[in-house]
Scaffold this active site. Structure first.
Site, PDB file in Angstrom:
ATOM      1  CE  LYS A   1     -10.928   0.084  -4.625  1.00 57.89           C
ATOM      2  NZ  LYS A   1     -11.132   0.736  -3.333  1.00 57.89           N
TER       3      LYS A   1
ATOM      4  CD  GLN B   1     -12.618  -0.606  -0.276  1.00 56.29           C
ATOM      5  OE1 GLN B   1     -11.744  -0.758  -1.126  1.00 56.29           O
ATOM      6  NE2 GLN B   1     -13.645   0.202  -0.459  1.00 56.29           N
TER       7      GLN B   1
ATOM      8  CG  ASP C   1      -8.011   5.342  -1.838  1.00 56.84           C
ATOM      9  OD1 ASP C   1      -8.393   5.178  -3.019  1.00 56.84           O
ATOM     10  OD2 ASP C   1      -8.339   4.594  -0.903  1.00 56.84           O
TER      11      ASP C   1
END
Ligand code: NAP
Length: 281
Positions: free
Chosen positions: A52, A96, A119
Protein backbone atom coordinates in the site's frame (compact mmCIF):
# COMPACT_ATOMS: atom_id res chain seq x y z
CA UNK A 1 -11.60 -18.78 -26.37
CA UNK A 2 -11.99 -16.92 -23.09
CA UNK A 3 -10.73 -13.38 -22.68
CA UNK A 4 -8.34 -13.02 -19.76
CA UNK A 5 -9.27 -9.90 -17.80
CA UNK A 6 -5.98 -8.15 -17.13
CA UNK A 7 -6.19 -6.68 -13.63
CA UNK A 8 -2.53 -5.77 -13.67
CA UNK A 9 -2.94 -3.49 -16.67
CA UNK A 10 -6.28 -2.02 -15.57
CA UNK A 11 -4.95 -1.26 -12.08
CA UNK A 12 -1.88 0.36 -13.63
CA UNK A 13 -4.13 2.55 -15.85
CA UNK A 14 -6.10 3.62 -12.77
CA UNK A 15 -2.94 4.46 -10.81
CA UNK A 16 -1.60 6.47 -13.77
CA UNK A 17 -4.87 8.45 -13.97
CA UNK A 18 -4.73 9.08 -10.23
CA UNK A 19 -1.11 10.22 -10.48
CA UNK A 20 -2.24 13.08 -12.73
CA UNK A 21 -5.04 14.04 -10.29
CA UNK A 22 -2.68 13.95 -7.31
CA UNK A 23 -0.21 16.18 -9.17
CA UNK A 24 -3.08 18.62 -9.92
CA UNK A 25 -3.95 18.71 -6.21
CA UNK A 26 -0.28 19.28 -5.38
CA UNK A 27 -0.23 22.24 -7.75
CA UNK A 28 -3.20 23.64 -5.77
CA UNK A 29 -1.25 23.17 -2.52
CA UNK A 30 -3.17 20.05 -1.45
CA UNK A 31 -1.07 17.05 -0.46
CA UNK A 32 -3.26 13.92 -0.49
CA UNK A 33 -2.33 12.00 2.68
CA UNK A 34 -3.10 8.49 3.87
CA UNK A 35 -2.41 7.38 7.45
CA UNK A 36 -1.76 3.63 7.70
CA UNK A 37 -1.97 1.93 11.10
CA UNK A 38 -0.48 -1.52 11.60
CA UNK A 39 -0.77 -3.25 14.99
CA UNK A 40 1.61 -6.14 15.55
CA UNK A 41 3.78 -7.97 13.04
CA UNK A 42 1.49 -10.40 11.20
CA UNK A 43 3.66 -11.26 8.14
CA UNK A 44 0.80 -11.07 5.60
CA UNK A 45 -0.35 -7.72 7.04
CA UNK A 46 3.23 -6.38 6.85
CA UNK A 47 3.35 -7.30 3.13
CA UNK A 48 -0.06 -5.67 2.47
CA UNK A 49 1.00 -2.49 4.27
CA UNK A 50 4.30 -2.37 2.38
CA UNK A 51 2.45 -2.73 -0.95
CA UNK A 52 0.00 0.00 0.00
CA UNK A 53 2.85 2.36 0.86
CA UNK A 54 4.58 1.51 -2.44
CA UNK A 55 1.39 2.32 -4.36
CA UNK A 56 1.07 5.64 -2.47
CA UNK A 57 4.61 6.50 -3.45
CA UNK A 58 3.90 5.70 -7.11
CA UNK A 59 0.72 7.77 -7.25
CA UNK A 60 2.27 10.65 -5.26
CA UNK A 61 0.13 10.24 -2.14
CA UNK A 62 1.92 11.02 1.12
CA UNK A 63 1.69 8.05 3.48
CA UNK A 64 2.10 8.32 7.22
CA UNK A 65 2.99 5.08 8.91
CA UNK A 66 1.97 4.12 12.44
CA UNK A 67 3.46 0.76 13.40
CA UNK A 68 2.26 -0.16 16.87
CA UNK A 69 3.33 -3.10 19.05
CA UNK A 70 1.05 -6.17 19.25
CA UNK A 71 0.18 -5.38 22.89
CA UNK A 72 -1.21 -1.91 22.06
CA UNK A 73 -4.35 -1.33 24.12
CA UNK A 74 -7.71 -0.48 22.59
CA UNK A 75 -7.57 2.86 24.37
CA UNK A 76 -4.19 3.71 22.78
CA UNK A 77 -5.40 2.71 19.31
CA UNK A 78 -8.67 4.65 19.63
CA UNK A 79 -6.78 7.68 20.85
CA UNK A 80 -4.47 7.58 17.79
CA UNK A 81 -7.51 7.28 15.48
CA UNK A 82 -9.11 10.23 17.25
CA UNK A 83 -5.96 12.30 16.74
CA UNK A 84 -5.87 11.38 13.02
CA UNK A 85 -9.59 12.15 12.68
CA UNK A 86 -8.86 15.69 13.94
CA UNK A 87 -5.81 16.30 11.75
CA UNK A 88 -6.70 18.49 8.76
CA UNK A 89 -3.63 17.23 6.87
CA UNK A 90 -4.83 13.59 6.92
CA UNK A 91 -7.37 12.62 4.23
CA UNK A 92 -7.62 8.88 4.71
CA UNK A 93 -7.18 6.51 7.66
CA UNK A 94 -6.57 2.81 7.15
CA UNK A 95 -6.28 0.30 9.97
CA UNK A 96 -4.78 -2.92 8.60
CA UNK A 97 -6.95 -5.93 9.51
CA UNK A 98 -6.99 -8.41 11.13
CA UNK A 99 -6.18 -6.81 14.48
CA UNK A 100 -4.74 -8.79 17.40
CA UNK A 101 -7.53 -10.68 19.17
CA UNK A 102 -7.73 -8.41 22.24
CA UNK A 103 -8.83 -5.46 20.04
CA UNK A 104 -12.48 -5.09 18.99
CA UNK A 105 -12.39 -4.61 15.18
CA UNK A 106 -15.93 -3.25 15.00
CA UNK A 107 -15.21 -0.65 17.63
CA UNK A 108 -12.01 0.38 15.85
CA UNK A 109 -13.68 0.63 12.42
CA UNK A 110 -16.49 2.70 13.90
CA UNK A 111 -14.00 5.10 15.50
CA UNK A 112 -12.74 6.23 12.07
CA UNK A 113 -14.35 9.43 10.79
CA UNK A 114 -16.59 8.22 7.89
CA UNK A 115 -15.17 11.07 5.78
CA UNK A 116 -11.73 9.43 6.12
CA UNK A 117 -12.91 5.80 5.89
CA UNK A 118 -10.97 4.95 2.70
CA UNK A 119 -11.46 1.19 3.27
CA UNK A 120 -15.23 1.72 3.15
CA UNK A 121 -15.84 -0.54 6.17
CA UNK A 122 -17.58 2.00 8.46
CA UNK A 123 -21.31 1.28 8.94
CA UNK A 124 -22.07 4.76 7.59
CA UNK A 125 -20.19 3.96 4.35
CA UNK A 126 -21.99 0.62 4.04
CA UNK A 127 -25.36 2.28 4.73
CA UNK A 128 -24.67 5.00 2.15
CA UNK A 129 -23.85 2.34 -0.44
CA UNK A 130 -27.06 0.45 0.27
CA UNK A 131 -29.29 3.51 -0.22
CA UNK A 132 -27.29 5.02 -3.09
CA UNK A 133 -25.71 7.99 -1.28
CA UNK A 134 -22.13 9.10 -1.92
CA UNK A 135 -19.50 7.50 0.29
CA UNK A 136 -16.53 5.18 0.25
CA UNK A 137 -16.97 1.71 -1.24
CA UNK A 138 -15.00 -1.33 -0.09
CA UNK A 139 -11.96 -1.52 -2.40
CA UNK A 140 -12.15 -5.11 -3.69
CA UNK A 141 -15.77 -5.00 -4.94
CA UNK A 142 -15.26 -1.47 -6.28
CA UNK A 143 -12.23 -2.83 -8.17
CA UNK A 144 -14.33 -5.62 -9.68
CA UNK A 145 -16.82 -3.08 -11.07
CA UNK A 146 -13.87 -1.26 -12.68
CA UNK A 147 -12.54 -4.53 -14.13
CA UNK A 148 -15.91 -5.23 -15.74
CA UNK A 149 -16.49 -1.67 -16.98
CA UNK A 150 -13.01 -1.25 -18.41
CA UNK A 151 -13.27 -4.69 -20.10
CA UNK A 152 -16.56 -3.50 -21.70
CA UNK A 153 -18.58 -6.25 -20.03
CA UNK A 154 -22.19 -5.11 -19.68
CA UNK A 155 -23.82 -5.65 -16.30
CA UNK A 156 -27.30 -4.20 -16.88
CA UNK A 157 -29.95 -6.90 -17.11
CA UNK A 158 -27.40 -9.68 -16.56
CA UNK A 159 -27.86 -12.35 -13.92
CA UNK A 160 -24.99 -11.98 -11.45
CA UNK A 161 -24.41 -14.67 -8.83
CA UNK A 162 -22.11 -13.77 -5.94
CA UNK A 163 -20.65 -16.68 -3.97
CA UNK A 164 -19.97 -15.44 -0.42
CA UNK A 165 -21.64 -12.81 1.76
CA UNK A 166 -18.76 -11.32 3.75
CA UNK A 167 -18.98 -7.69 4.81
CA UNK A 168 -15.89 -6.72 2.84
CA UNK A 169 -16.53 -8.57 -0.43
CA UNK A 170 -19.79 -10.48 -0.97
CA UNK A 171 -22.36 -8.05 0.45
CA UNK A 172 -20.94 -4.80 -1.02
CA UNK A 173 -20.38 -6.66 -4.29
CA UNK A 174 -24.06 -7.58 -4.47
CA UNK A 175 -25.08 -3.96 -3.74
CA UNK A 176 -22.74 -2.62 -6.43
CA UNK A 177 -24.03 -5.07 -9.04
CA UNK A 178 -27.57 -4.02 -8.12
CA UNK A 179 -26.52 -0.39 -8.63
CA UNK A 180 -25.32 -1.44 -12.12
CA UNK A 181 -28.81 -2.86 -12.80
CA UNK A 182 -27.81 -6.51 -12.75
CA UNK A 183 -30.21 -9.08 -11.33
CA UNK A 184 -28.36 -10.35 -8.30
CA UNK A 185 -28.33 -13.63 -6.38
CA UNK A 186 -26.18 -13.96 -3.26
CA UNK A 187 -25.14 -17.44 -2.13
CA UNK A 188 -23.42 -18.69 1.03
CA UNK A 189 -22.56 -21.81 2.99
CA UNK A 190 -26.24 -22.66 3.60
CA UNK A 191 -27.25 -22.37 -0.06
CA UNK A 192 -28.84 -25.62 -1.25
CA UNK A 193 -27.45 -27.07 -4.51
CA UNK A 194 -24.91 -24.31 -5.19
CA UNK A 195 -23.94 -25.56 -8.70
CA UNK A 196 -27.60 -25.32 -9.80
CA UNK A 197 -27.60 -21.64 -8.76
CA UNK A 198 -24.14 -20.63 -10.01
CA UNK A 199 -24.66 -22.32 -13.38
CA UNK A 200 -27.45 -19.79 -14.08
CA UNK A 201 -25.02 -16.86 -13.79
CA UNK A 202 -24.06 -14.64 -16.72
CA UNK A 203 -21.53 -13.08 -14.33
CA UNK A 204 -20.21 -15.29 -11.53
CA UNK A 205 -18.27 -13.56 -8.76
CA UNK A 206 -16.56 -15.94 -6.36
CA UNK A 207 -15.44 -14.90 -2.87
CA UNK A 208 -15.81 -18.17 -1.01
CA UNK A 209 -12.32 -18.38 0.54
CA UNK A 210 -11.83 -22.03 -0.54
CA UNK A 211 -8.98 -23.05 -2.82
CA UNK A 212 -10.08 -23.91 -6.42
CA UNK A 213 -13.61 -24.61 -5.16
CA UNK A 214 -15.46 -23.58 -8.34
CA UNK A 215 -15.05 -26.17 -11.11
CA UNK A 216 -16.59 -26.30 -14.60
CA UNK A 217 -19.80 -27.91 -13.24
CA UNK A 218 -20.60 -24.64 -11.43
CA UNK A 219 -20.28 -22.47 -14.55
CA UNK A 220 -22.63 -21.71 -17.45
CA UNK A 221 -21.17 -21.89 -20.96
CA UNK A 222 -20.17 -18.33 -21.94
CA UNK A 223 -20.19 -16.89 -18.41
CA UNK A 224 -17.89 -14.15 -17.10
CA UNK A 225 -16.05 -15.46 -14.02
CA UNK A 226 -14.44 -13.17 -11.45
CA UNK A 227 -12.22 -14.88 -8.89
CA UNK A 228 -11.61 -12.98 -5.65
CA UNK A 229 -9.84 -15.82 -3.84
CA UNK A 230 -6.19 -15.79 -2.89
CA UNK A 231 -4.44 -19.01 -1.86
CA UNK A 232 -1.25 -21.01 -2.34
CA UNK A 233 -1.45 -24.33 -4.19
CA UNK A 234 0.61 -27.46 -3.42
CA UNK A 235 3.55 -25.98 -5.37
CA UNK A 236 3.29 -22.74 -3.39
CA UNK A 237 1.97 -20.85 -6.44
CA UNK A 238 -0.82 -18.33 -5.99
CA UNK A 239 -4.26 -19.60 -6.98
CA UNK A 240 -7.87 -18.57 -6.50
CA UNK A 241 -11.28 -19.81 -5.40
CA UNK A 242 -11.83 -20.94 -9.01
CA UNK A 243 -10.20 -23.97 -10.65
CA UNK A 244 -8.88 -21.83 -13.50
CA UNK A 245 -7.74 -24.61 -15.87
CA UNK A 246 -11.05 -26.45 -15.54
CA UNK A 247 -13.28 -23.39 -15.90
CA UNK A 248 -11.35 -21.46 -18.58
CA UNK A 249 -12.67 -23.35 -21.66
CA UNK A 250 -16.28 -22.61 -20.64
CA UNK A 251 -15.94 -18.86 -20.04
CA UNK A 252 -16.44 -15.78 -22.13
CA UNK A 253 -14.00 -13.96 -19.84
CA UNK A 254 -12.16 -14.76 -16.60
CA UNK A 255 -9.82 -13.10 -14.10
CA UNK A 256 -6.55 -14.94 -13.42
CA UNK A 257 -4.92 -15.33 -10.00
CA UNK A 258 -2.53 -13.61 -9.66
CA UNK A 259 -3.08 -10.57 -11.89
CA UNK A 260 -6.88 -10.30 -11.74
CA UNK A 261 -8.78 -8.89 -8.78
CA UNK A 262 -5.75 -8.64 -6.46
CA UNK A 263 -4.04 -5.58 -7.97
CA UNK A 264 -7.39 -3.76 -8.20
CA UNK A 265 -7.86 -3.62 -4.43
CA UNK A 266 -4.84 -1.36 -3.90
CA UNK A 267 -5.66 0.74 -6.98
CA UNK A 268 -9.14 1.40 -5.55
CA UNK A 269 -7.64 2.26 -2.17
CA UNK A 270 -5.60 4.92 -3.98
CA UNK A 271 -8.80 6.01 -5.75
CA UNK A 272 -10.60 6.36 -2.41
CA UNK A 273 -7.72 8.43 -0.98
CA UNK A 274 -7.97 10.85 -3.88
CA UNK A 275 -11.79 10.90 -3.66
CA UNK A 276 -11.54 11.71 0.06
CA UNK A 277 -10.19 15.18 -0.78
CA UNK A 278 -13.46 16.12 -2.55
CA UNK A 279 -15.58 14.44 0.12
CA UNK A 280 -13.88 16.51 2.81
CA UNK A 281 -14.18 19.83 0.98
P1 NAP B 1 -14.96 -14.91 4.21
O1 NAP B 1 -15.21 -13.76 5.11
O2 NAP B 1 -14.33 -16.15 4.72
O3 NAP B 1 -16.37 -15.30 3.53
C1 NAP B 1 -16.53 -16.45 2.79
C2 NAP B 1 -17.96 -16.57 2.34
O4 NAP B 1 -18.10 -17.76 1.59
C3 NAP B 1 -18.97 -16.64 3.50
O5 NAP B 1 -20.05 -15.80 3.23
C4 NAP B 1 -19.38 -18.12 3.51
O6 NAP B 1 -20.73 -18.33 3.84
C5 NAP B 1 -19.22 -18.49 2.05
N1 NAP B 1 -19.00 -19.92 1.94
C6 NAP B 1 -18.14 -20.70 2.63
N2 NAP B 1 -18.25 -21.98 2.24
C7 NAP B 1 -19.20 -22.02 1.27
C8 NAP B 1 -19.75 -23.06 0.48
N3 NAP B 1 -19.36 -24.33 0.61
N4 NAP B 1 -20.70 -22.74 -0.41
C9 NAP B 1 -21.11 -21.45 -0.55
N5 NAP B 1 -20.61 -20.41 0.17
C10 NAP B 1 -19.67 -20.71 1.07
O7 NAP B 1 -14.08 -14.48 2.96
P2 NAP B 1 -13.83 -13.04 2.25
O8 NAP B 1 -13.15 -12.14 3.20
O9 NAP B 1 -15.06 -12.59 1.57
O10 NAP B 1 -12.77 -13.50 1.17
C11 NAP B 1 -13.04 -14.49 0.19
C12 NAP B 1 -11.76 -14.81 -0.56
O11 NAP B 1 -11.29 -13.65 -1.20
C13 NAP B 1 -10.59 -15.29 0.30
O12 NAP B 1 -9.86 -16.26 -0.45
C14 NAP B 1 -9.76 -14.04 0.52
O13 NAP B 1 -8.39 -14.35 0.73
C15 NAP B 1 -9.95 -13.36 -0.79
N6 NAP B 1 -9.83 -11.89 -0.75
C16 NAP B 1 -9.06 -11.34 -1.72
C17 NAP B 1 -8.96 -9.97 -1.81
C18 NAP B 1 -8.14 -9.38 -2.90
O14 NAP B 1 -7.74 -8.24 -2.83
N7 NAP B 1 -7.90 -10.14 -3.97
C19 NAP B 1 -9.61 -9.15 -0.89
C20 NAP B 1 -10.42 -9.75 0.07
C21 NAP B 1 -10.52 -11.12 0.11
P3 NAP B 1 -21.34 -18.03 5.33
O15 NAP B 1 -21.57 -16.56 5.37
O16 NAP B 1 -22.61 -18.81 5.34
O17 NAP B 1 -20.32 -18.51 6.30
Amino acid sequence: MATIIDGKKISQDIKDELKVQVADYKAQGIEVTLAVILVGEDPASCVYVRNKKKACEYVGIRSLSFELPADTTEEQLLSLIDELNQRADVNGILVQLPLPKHLDENKVIQAIDPRKDVDGFHPQSVGALSIGLPGFVSCTPAGIIQLLKRSHIAMEGKHCVVVGRSNIVGKPMALLMLRENATVTVTHSKTVDLPAVTSKADILIVAVGKKQFITADYVKEGAVVIDVGMHRDADNHLCGDVDYEDVFPKCQAITPVPGGVGPMTIAMLMHNCVASVELQK
